[in-house]
Design a protein around this motif. Structure first.
Motif, PDB file in Angstrom:
ATOM      1  N   ALA A 278     -57.301  -1.189 -27.082  1.00 14.78           N
ATOM      2  CA  ALA A 278     -57.185  -0.504 -28.553  1.00 14.78           C
ATOM      3  C   ALA A 278     -57.805  -1.574 -29.416  1.00 14.78           C
ATOM      4  N   ALA A 279     -57.838  -2.965 -29.557  1.00 16.58           N
ATOM      5  CA  ALA A 279     -58.607  -3.816 -30.270  1.00 16.58           C
ATOM      6  C   ALA A 279     -60.059  -3.480 -29.988  1.00 16.58           C
ATOM      7  N   GLY A 280     -60.735  -3.471 -29.006  1.00 15.55           N
ATOM      8  CA  GLY A 280     -61.965  -3.219 -28.446  1.00 15.55           C
ATOM      9  C   GLY A 280     -62.518  -2.015 -29.232  1.00 15.55           C
ATOM     10  N   LEU A 281     -61.800  -0.968 -28.960  1.00 16.82           N
ATOM     11  CA  LEU A 281     -62.084   0.497 -29.601  1.00 16.82           C
ATOM     12  C   LEU A 281     -62.050   0.239 -30.891  1.00 16.82           C
ATOM     13  N   ARG A 282     -61.101  -0.426 -31.536  1.00 16.72           N
ATOM     14  CA  ARG A 282     -60.983  -0.349 -32.962  1.00 16.72           C
ATOM     15  C   ARG A 282     -62.192  -0.844 -33.635  1.00 16.72           C
ATOM     16  N   SER A 283     -62.690  -2.171 -32.924  1.00 16.54           N
ATOM     17  CA  SER A 283     -63.724  -2.977 -33.546  1.00 16.54           C
ATOM     18  C   SER A 283     -64.916  -2.096 -33.496  1.00 16.54           C
ATOM     19  N   ARG A 284     -65.188  -1.223 -32.347  1.00 14.69           N
ATOM     20  CA  ARG A 284     -66.447  -0.224 -32.242  1.00 14.69           C
ATOM     21  C   ARG A 284     -66.096   0.805 -33.335  1.00 14.69           C
ATOM     22  N   VAL A 285     -64.929   1.358 -33.420  1.00 14.79           N
ATOM     23  CA  VAL A 285     -64.834   2.394 -34.598  1.00 14.79           C
ATOM     24  C   VAL A 285     -65.270   2.041 -35.955  1.00 14.79           C
ATOM     25  N   ARG A 286     -64.664   0.580 -36.200  1.00 16.83           N
ATOM     26  CA  ARG A 286     -64.955   0.053 -37.412  1.00 16.83           C
ATOM     27  C   ARG A 286     -66.339  -0.249 -37.872  1.00 16.83           C
ATOM     28  N   GLU A 287     -67.332  -0.395 -36.585  1.00 15.47           N
ATOM     29  CA  GLU A 287     -68.683  -0.527 -37.034  1.00 15.47           C
ATOM     30  C   GLU A 287     -69.161   0.830 -37.679  1.00 15.47           C
ATOM     31  N   LEU A 288     -68.471   2.038 -37.205  1.00 14.22           N
ATOM     32  CA  LEU A 288     -69.029   3.168 -38.023  1.00 14.22           C
ATOM     33  C   LEU A 288     -68.152   3.770 -39.074  1.00 14.22           C
ATOM     34  N   LEU A 289     -67.028   3.312 -39.306  1.00 12.94           N
ATOM     35  CA  LEU A 289     -66.126   4.177 -40.251  1.00 12.94           C
ATOM     36  C   LEU A 289     -65.759   2.988 -41.252  1.00 12.94           C
ATOM     37  N   PRO A 290     -65.299   3.208 -42.211  1.00 13.30           N
ATOM     38  CA  PRO A 290     -64.392   2.450 -43.090  1.00 13.30           C
ATOM     39  C   PRO A 290     -63.124   1.914 -42.603  1.00 13.30           C
ATOM     40  N   ARG A 292     -60.210   0.808 -42.998  1.00 12.75           N
ATOM     41  CA  ARG A 292     -58.928   1.455 -43.038  1.00 12.75           C
ATOM     42  C   ARG A 292     -58.879   2.732 -42.285  1.00 12.75           C
ATOM     43  N   PHE A 293     -59.739   3.665 -42.249  1.00 15.93           N
ATOM     44  CA  PHE A 293     -59.771   4.768 -41.420  1.00 15.93           C
ATOM     45  C   PHE A 293     -59.944   4.735 -40.170  1.00 15.93           C
ATOM     46  N   ALA A 294     -60.634   3.765 -39.768  1.00 19.29           N
ATOM     47  CA  ALA A 294     -61.120   3.413 -38.205  1.00 19.29           C
ATOM     48  C   ALA A 294     -59.857   2.923 -37.685  1.00 19.29           C
ATOM     49  N   ASP A 295     -59.075   2.141 -38.300  1.00 16.47           N
ATOM     50  CA  ASP A 295     -57.705   1.532 -37.811  1.00 16.47           C
ATOM     51  C   ASP A 295     -56.686   2.744 -37.599  1.00 16.47           C
ATOM     52  N   ARG A 296     -56.536   3.722 -38.694  1.00 12.71           N
ATOM     53  CA  ARG A 296     -55.695   4.784 -38.510  1.00 12.71           C
ATOM     54  C   ARG A 296     -55.955   5.640 -37.522  1.00 12.71           C
ATOM     55  N   TRP A 297     -57.157   5.998 -37.390  1.00 12.60           N
ATOM     56  CA  TRP A 297     -57.766   6.796 -36.371  1.00 12.60           C
ATOM     57  C   TRP A 297     -57.320   6.415 -35.011  1.00 12.60           C
ATOM     58  N   VAL A 298     -57.695   5.229 -34.680  1.00 13.27           N
ATOM     59  CA  VAL A 298     -57.361   4.890 -33.240  1.00 13.27           C
ATOM     60  C   VAL A 298     -55.782   4.757 -33.203  1.00 13.27           C
ATOM     61  N   GLU A 299     -54.976   4.330 -34.159  1.00 13.65           N
ATOM     62  CA  GLU A 299     -53.711   4.093 -34.169  1.00 13.65           C
ATOM     63  C   GLU A 299     -53.004   5.515 -33.963  1.00 13.65           C
ATOM     64  N   PRO A 303     -56.634   6.551 -26.759  1.00 10.76           N
ATOM     65  CA  PRO A 303     -57.091   7.252 -25.488  1.00 10.76           C
ATOM     66  C   PRO A 303     -55.916   7.577 -24.670  1.00 10.76           C
ATOM     67  N   SER A 304     -55.947   8.730 -23.804  1.00  7.03           N
ATOM     68  CA  SER A 304     -55.009   8.888 -22.702  1.00  7.03           C
ATOM     69  C   SER A 304     -55.100   8.044 -21.629  1.00  7.03           C
ATOM     70  N   ALA A 305     -56.184   7.470 -21.450  1.00  9.67           N
ATOM     71  CA  ALA A 305     -56.281   6.324 -20.406  1.00  9.67           C
ATOM     72  C   ALA A 305     -57.628   5.615 -20.669  1.00  9.67           C
ATOM     73  N   TRP A 306     -57.804   4.693 -19.924  1.00 10.44           N
ATOM     74  CA  TRP A 306     -59.246   3.850 -20.286  1.00 10.44           C
ATOM     75  C   TRP A 306     -60.187   3.898 -19.267  1.00 10.44           C
ATOM     76  N   THR A 307     -60.136   5.199 -18.570  1.00 11.22           N
ATOM     77  CA  THR A 307     -61.271   5.424 -17.593  1.00 11.22           C
ATOM     78  C   THR A 307     -62.452   6.102 -18.340  1.00 11.22           C
ATOM     79  N   ASN A 308     -63.619   6.088 -17.882  1.00 11.01           N
ATOM     80  CA  ASN A 308     -64.799   6.615 -18.468  1.00 11.01           C
ATOM     81  C   ASN A 308     -64.608   8.043 -19.030  1.00 11.01           C
ATOM     82  N   PHE A 309     -63.834   8.739 -18.113  1.00  7.86           N
ATOM     83  CA  PHE A 309     -63.798  10.367 -18.406  1.00  7.86           C
ATOM     84  C   PHE A 309     -62.907  10.433 -19.785  1.00  7.86           C
TER      85      PHE A 309
END
Ligand code: FAD
Length: 391
Positions: A278-290, A292-299, A303-309
């Motif tokens: 979740a932390a890795g995903l959050r920091s990637r989303v933070r590169e694209l979105l503000p 506070r919104f990035a953190d909220r969105w990921v929270e 993802p339902s699992a960590w597979t590519n699919f």
């Protein structure tokens, strides 16, 4: 005996953008013109427009920038009075202006300069403006008879330029629609346009504490799409992308928001071999979105699992956040009214009602609504001019 002073060649109801433009053209062509305005002064909407700087036109104006049941209706008037024509008027009056973004022209100084220019042109054309006029009744004998408190005005030509329903507190009234109905002219149901959304309760409690956060998105609805800023508000969503798409929305429709247009979120994540957490995903989303919104969105959307699919599936949600607004902020906050006098009832060349010779409808009261960005004024100028040329 009728006071001769109240007999005119042209009576215009409403001294807003369209009415004043029509008066200038008809007056310049030698007609005796009176504008009857309900408010205590003309052009109040011009004064508050564009945040007080009046976005008076858009240099990229085409018929595609307008909503109407008949998308061809506005073409003739728009082609005969173009942004360049209005710019020439602005330049003649030496009003400094600039392009803000996307072809939108604003005054450097104040919207007062545009209103001052129009009032000056009106005076030069010999048109009179009467403010604080309450029209009680309109009748048609061999001419139009407009009754106000103590007066009666008569004219063979009546132009209705009373605008739409947005911002009732500065004088918007349904007068134009009522008058159309009185003469048997069809109306397309008016509704607020260029208006913020109120989110449903679930989304409101999920996001509205982030009020003030904004980001560039693609907002889509009913086959239309706008890439501009979206702003989270205390009750929902606003910002240009949302205002634009609101004009195409109704309660049966959902709005799709791409929160990261053109970004490949997961592909980058996998390429960078960032930890699938979740932390890795959050920091990637933070590169694209503000943040506070990035953190909220990921929270709220783990993802339902960590597979590519599963990650690719997760990404789809970010590119297609489907919202079902509870409604809009209504006419109190809307910049325009969508709908209005059915264009089938009017001549596209002159704006005259087909079944009531001498009766004209111009500006926002007509079922022609512009996108955000100076298009609504361009329609007001162009339709006002088209009628003015025919009087
Ligand atoms: C906050 C805000 C900001 C905006 N900013 C922009 C912008 O920057 N650029 C842009 O292109 N568009 C903008 N718009 C939209 C634009 O102002 C309108 O589309 C445009 O003014 C329509 O012109 P109109 O002459 O048809 O109507 P209006 O300008 O609304 O004029 C109608 C007139 O009729 C009068 N009236 C109403 N009822 C009666 C009656 N019964 N008797 C007599 N008179 C009556 C009203 O008082 C008013 O003066 C904005 C709108 C709002 C609300």
């Amino acid at each position: 005996m009728m006071d001769k002073a109240n007999r005119f060649d042209v009576l215009i109801l409403g001294a807003g953008a369209a009415g004043v433009m029509c008066a200038i053209e008809a007056g310049t062509r030698g007609r005796r013109v009176a504008l009857l305005e309900r408010a205590d002064r003309p052009g109040k909407k011009i004064l508050i427009s564009g945040g007080g700087r009046c976005n008076f036109t858009n240099i990229h104006c085409t018929a595609e920038n307008f909503l109407s049941a008949n998308p061809h209706f506005a073409k003739s008037a728009l082609a005969r009075y173009t942004p360049a024509d209005f710019i020439a008027l602005v330049e003649k009056h030496r009003i400094p202006y600039h392009e803000k973004t996307l072809g939108q022209l604003f005054c450097d100084g104040s919207a007062r300069e545009i209103l001052g220019m129009l009032e000056q042109e009106c005076r030069a054309a010999g048109a009179t403006i009467q403010s604080n006029v309450r029209v009680n009744h309109v009748a048609r004998t061999d001419e139009f008879v407009v009754r106000t408190g103590d007066d009666e005005f008569r004219s063979p030509v009546l132009v209705v330029a009373t605008g739409g329903l947005s911002i009732p507190k500065i004088g918007a009234t349904p007068f134009g629609y009522d008058l159309a109905r009185q003469f048997g002219i069809k109306i397309r149901e008016p509704r607020p346009g260029l208006v913020p959304f109120v989110l449903n309760e679930k989304d409101r409690s999920a996001y509205c504490d982030l009020a003030g956060v904004s980001m560039e998105v693609d907002a889509a609805c009913d086959g239309q799409q706008f890439r501009e800023k979206m702003l989270i508000t205390h009750r929902g969503l606003s910002g240009p992308a949302i205002l634009q798409i609101s004009s195409y929305w109704n309660s049966a429709r959902r709005v799709k928001i791409d929160l990261a247009p053109e970004y490949d979120i997961v592909g980058e994540l996998l390429a960078q071999k960032t930890a699938r957490t979740a932390a890795g995903l959050r920091s990637r989303v933070r590169e694209l979105l503000p943040n506070r919104f990035a953190d909220r969105w990921v929270e709220l959307h783990p993802p339902s699992a960590w597979t590519n699919f599963a990650l690719e599936d997760w990404e789809k949600q970010m590119h297609g956040w489907a919202i079902a607004p509870a409604g809009t902020e209504g006419f109190e906050k809307a910049e325009v009214t969508v709908g209005g006098v059915d264009t089938d009832e009017l001549s596209a060349k002159t704006m005259e009602a087909r079944r009531v010779p001498g009766l004209f409808f111009i500006g926002e009261v007509v079922d022609v609504t512009g996108h955000l960005g100076g298009y609504n004024f361009q329609w007001a100028w162009a339709s006002g001019r088209a009628a003015g040329e025919a009087l």
